[in-house]
Motif scaffolding. Structure first.
Motif, PDB file in Angstrom:
ATOM      1  N   ASN A   1       1.183  -0.803  -9.122  1.00  0.00           N
ATOM      2  CA  ASN A   1       0.483   0.338 -10.084  1.00  0.00           C
ATOM      3  C   ASN A   1       1.431   1.618 -10.515  1.00  0.00           C
ATOM      4  O   ASN A   1       1.659   2.016 -11.488  1.00  0.00           O
ATOM      5  CB  ASN A   1      -0.821   1.170  -9.635  1.00  0.00           C
TER       6      ASN A   1
ATOM      7  N   GLU B   1      -4.676  10.718   1.828  1.00  0.00           N
ATOM      8  CA  GLU B   1      -5.135   9.555   0.817  1.00  0.00           C
ATOM      9  C   GLU B   1      -4.400   8.311   1.119  1.00  0.00           C
ATOM     10  O   GLU B   1      -3.171   8.283   1.958  1.00  0.00           O
ATOM     11  CB  GLU B   1      -4.712   9.787  -0.546  1.00  0.00           C
ATOM     12  N   LYS B   2      -4.818   7.028   1.150  1.00  0.00           N
ATOM     13  CA  LYS B   2      -4.335   5.845   1.298  1.00  0.00           C
ATOM     14  C   LYS B   2      -5.070   4.907   0.174  1.00  0.00           C
ATOM     15  O   LYS B   2      -5.906   5.108  -0.369  1.00  0.00           O
ATOM     16  CB  LYS B   2      -4.964   5.308   2.533  1.00  0.00           C
ATOM     17  N   GLU B   3      -3.849   4.287  -0.229  1.00  0.00           N
ATOM     18  CA  GLU B   3      -4.363   3.425  -1.399  1.00  0.00           C
ATOM     19  C   GLU B   3      -3.688   2.146  -1.088  1.00  0.00           C
ATOM     20  O   GLU B   3      -2.592   1.889  -0.891  1.00  0.00           O
ATOM     21  CB  GLU B   3      -3.621   3.839  -2.977  1.00  0.00           C
ATOM     22  N   SER B   4      -4.660   1.019  -1.289  1.00  0.00           N
ATOM     23  CA  SER B   4      -4.184  -0.587  -0.863  1.00  0.00           C
ATOM     24  C   SER B   4      -4.206  -1.373  -2.190  1.00  0.00           C
ATOM     25  O   SER B   4      -3.329  -1.128  -3.049  1.00  0.00           O
ATOM     26  CB  SER B   4      -5.329  -0.821   0.012  1.00  0.00           C
TER      27      SER B   4
ATOM     28  N   CYS C   1      -1.021  -0.493  -4.850  1.00  0.00           N
ATOM     29  CA  CYS C   1      -0.438   0.721  -5.134  1.00  0.00           C
ATOM     30  C   CYS C   1       0.846   0.671  -5.413  1.00  0.00           C
ATOM     31  O   CYS C   1       1.070   1.331  -6.628  1.00  0.00           O
ATOM     32  CB  CYS C   1      -0.594   1.516  -3.987  1.00  0.00           C
TER      33      CYS C   1
ATOM     34  N   THR D   1       0.558   5.578   1.339  1.00  0.00           N
ATOM     35  CA  THR D   1       0.138   6.609   2.247  1.00  0.00           C
ATOM     36  C   THR D   1       0.662   7.924   1.864  1.00  0.00           C
ATOM     37  O   THR D   1       1.791   8.249   1.399  1.00  0.00           O
ATOM     38  CB  THR D   1       0.087   6.349   3.751  1.00  0.00           C
TER      39      THR D   1
ATOM     40  N   PRO E   1       0.856  -1.283   0.020  1.00  0.00           N
ATOM     41  CA  PRO E   1       0.042  -0.071  -0.029  1.00  0.00           C
ATOM     42  C   PRO E   1       0.961   1.313   0.072  1.00  0.00           C
ATOM     43  O   PRO E   1       2.142   1.221   0.232  1.00  0.00           O
ATOM     44  CB  PRO E   1      -0.601  -0.037   1.314  1.00  0.00           C
TER      45      PRO E   1
ATOM     46  N   HIS F   1       2.694   8.678  -9.890  1.00  0.00           N
ATOM     47  CA  HIS F   1       1.593   8.249  -9.099  1.00  0.00           C
ATOM     48  C   HIS F   1       0.948   9.981  -8.854  1.00  0.00           C
ATOM     49  O   HIS F   1       2.011  10.859  -8.403  1.00  0.00           O
ATOM     50  CB  HIS F   1       1.690   7.608  -7.831  1.00  0.00           C
TER      51      HIS F   1
END
Length: 142
Positions: free
Chosen positions: A36, A23-26, A33, A4, A2, A44
């Motif tokens: 990605n 923002e947090k992306e898992s 994340c 953050t 992830p 990003h």
């Protein structure tokens, strides 16, 4: 793993309970994340909530490598944090006063929530990123 993203007003020099998550992306779309970011040429984008007041901020980004936490049976190695920090200027008319947190201090490496086999993630399994939640005053209203 992830990612953050936190902000802190530069006037604070990042000291004390001054960092707030934006923002947090898992895991989603079959990728973490971090995967990605690699897929997108190591780029990003992060949307700054419009409720953030104008000013100069430090943007702290974290990529959390969960695979390092599965180095042995009892998960004693813990995750690795890849941190970046940069100064940004926020414009607009936001007036939020989100709760801040002290960094370091938002995570406990022994926290069981970090002890996950990242390679076995699936769309149905929800991974909740440890640490503070985004302040309700920063709810995205795009």
């Amino acid at each position: 793993g992830p990612c953050t993203f936190y902000l802190s007003d530069t006037k604070t020099k990042g000291k004390g309970a001054v960092w707030f998550p934006i923002e947090k992306e898992s895991f989603g779309g079959g990728l973490w994340c971090s995967e990605n970011i690699k897929k997108n040429g190591y780029k990003h984008g992060v949307v700054i909530p419009k409720e953030v007041p104008p000013g100069t901020y430090y943007l702290r980004t974290e990529i959390i490598d969960l695979d390092s936490s599965i180095g042995d049976e009892d998960f004693t190695k813990g995750p690795h944090f890849y941190v970046n920090c940069m100064a940004i200027t926020v414009t607009g008319s936001g007036k939020a006063s989100p709760k801040g947190y002290k960094i370091p201090g938002i995570y406990n490496n022994a926290e069981s929530k970090f002890k996950v086999d990242a390679s076995s993630a699936t769309e149905g399994a929800k991974f909740v990123i440890p640490g503070p939640v985004m302040d309700a005053s920063l709810a995205f209203k795009l």
